[in-house]
Design an enzyme around this catalytic site. Sequence first.
Site, mmCIF file in Angstrom:
data_model
loop_
_atom_site.group_PDB
_atom_site.id
_atom_site.type_symbol
_atom_site.label_atom_id
_atom_site.label_comp_id
_atom_site.label_asym_id
_atom_site.label_seq_id
_atom_site.Cartn_x
_atom_site.Cartn_y
_atom_site.Cartn_z
ATOM 1 N N CYS A 1 -6.242 -5.136 -7.927
ATOM 2 C CA CYS A 1 -6.024 -4.740 -6.538
ATOM 3 C C CYS A 1 -5.562 -5.931 -5.688
ATOM 4 O O CYS A 1 -5.064 -5.744 -4.579
ATOM 5 C CB CYS A 1 -7.269 -4.101 -5.940
ATOM 6 N N HIS A 2 -5.699 -7.157 -6.243
ATOM 7 C CA HIS A 2 -5.198 -8.321 -5.493
ATOM 8 C C HIS A 2 -3.672 -8.316 -5.412
ATOM 9 O O HIS A 2 -3.094 -9.048 -4.620
ATOM 10 C CB HIS A 2 -5.697 -9.630 -6.146
ATOM 11 N N TYR B 1 0.846 -1.199 0.000
ATOM 12 C CA TYR B 1 0.000 0.000 0.000
ATOM 13 C C TYR B 1 0.877 1.243 0.000
ATOM 14 O O TYR B 1 0.619 2.211 -0.721
ATOM 15 C CB TYR B 1 -0.929 -0.010 1.220
ATOM 16 N N ASN C 1 -12.558 -0.636 -5.266
ATOM 17 C CA ASN C 1 -12.298 -0.929 -6.678
ATOM 18 C C ASN C 1 -13.548 -1.538 -7.334
ATOM 19 O O ASN C 1 -13.957 -2.629 -6.963
ATOM 20 C CB ASN C 1 -11.113 -1.913 -6.765
ATOM 21 N N GLU D 1 -0.938 -16.329 -10.469
ATOM 22 C CA GLU D 1 0.028 -15.499 -11.181
ATOM 23 C C GLU D 1 1.475 -15.863 -10.812
ATOM 24 O O GLU D 1 2.412 -15.304 -11.380
ATOM 25 C CB GLU D 1 -0.221 -14.013 -10.879
#
Lengths: 184, 206
Positions: B173-174, B142, B165, B200
């Site tokens: 945002c993950h 953040y 979001n 990912e």
Amino acid sequence: MKPPLPWRPDLTFSAAAPFYTHMTLPPFQVALESHRDDIWRLLVASVGRDRADDCFQETIIAALRGYPDLAGDSNIRAWMLTIASRKAIDEHRATQRRPEPVGEGPESAFAPDLDGPGQIWERVRDLPGKQRSAVALRFVVDLDYADIAFALDCSPEAARRSVHEGLTKLRQDLPRELIADERR
Amino acid sequence: MSADSAIETELNREIPAEGAEAASAAALDRAAAEGLVDVAYTVADTPIGGLLLASTERGLVCVSFHDLSGDAALEQIADRVSPRVVELPRKLDAARFELDEFFAGRRRSFEVALDWTLIDGFRRHVLQRLAAEVGYGEVASYGELATVVGKPRAARAVGTAMATNPLPIFVPCHRVVRSGGAIGNYGGGVERKRFLLDLEGASRNH
């Protein structure tokens, strides 16, 4: 301008969300799914199954067109059924302008069978316009006289009278057909 | 049976509504062709559950976890974008196709157009920078994202931007985690965030 309809908790989407501090329209899809079947039934009764499809599509498109201008606390059901009722009236007018096939006249020679489901509506469709609309709105979708009055742009007394006159006419025609039935 | 009751019985008999659904679908297709549908939506099946996808003419406007927000997301769209909200799955075909590829590990970035209507100001700015700067398989804290947008002390406001979001997954945002490496919160639940980061192959110690 017509006065706003009285708030009908049993008929409005807002009943599902009574905690809203300001009324907003539900997504059109929600309104459509809530009232779709009643719109369909009203149109099948008013113009017959064959012509219901077109009238239904016209109704949905007109409703979607006007939807954003509707006040958040409107009686959406009565509003949509009003549109459907007017599309049915348009359809009857258009049909009257079309030349009737001459000679055979199988429809008028056919005495509706009261035992057949939906046959009564063939006779309702032969009623004068206002009576036809009023009887359909009263019996197919159970609108009260205030909402029928809104749909037909008349007073509640006139709406009640139209339903009554329609029923009287249906009743008057019945004995003749019963006699015709016995002769068969 | 008297004539009166025979008539009333017939009038009260329920008319079948069997043709209504098909006529409804046909009407909505026509309405879309006439430009009367402002927001089209569908619910897409994904490995992390049903995702509500909603789109305007400009692009994807809302993605939400259907089991968590349900129809509340549609109500918000009706309120803030337009009440002409209609279920039209084929309008979301492109977004659904890209999602399928993403979850199959064959897509690393999204190409569908985004409509940012539901978010504005600082939050929109943060989310747009996130989408541009933090790529597939990467994570940012953040605080790091706050620095990227030029407000290094605004880590908390960045957190709020992530929480609001309107386009999760498409705006990733993950990929934003706590500075110590802990996974942090996620609107769809921490389990989903972990699933997406694992998908990912993001290096992590959470």
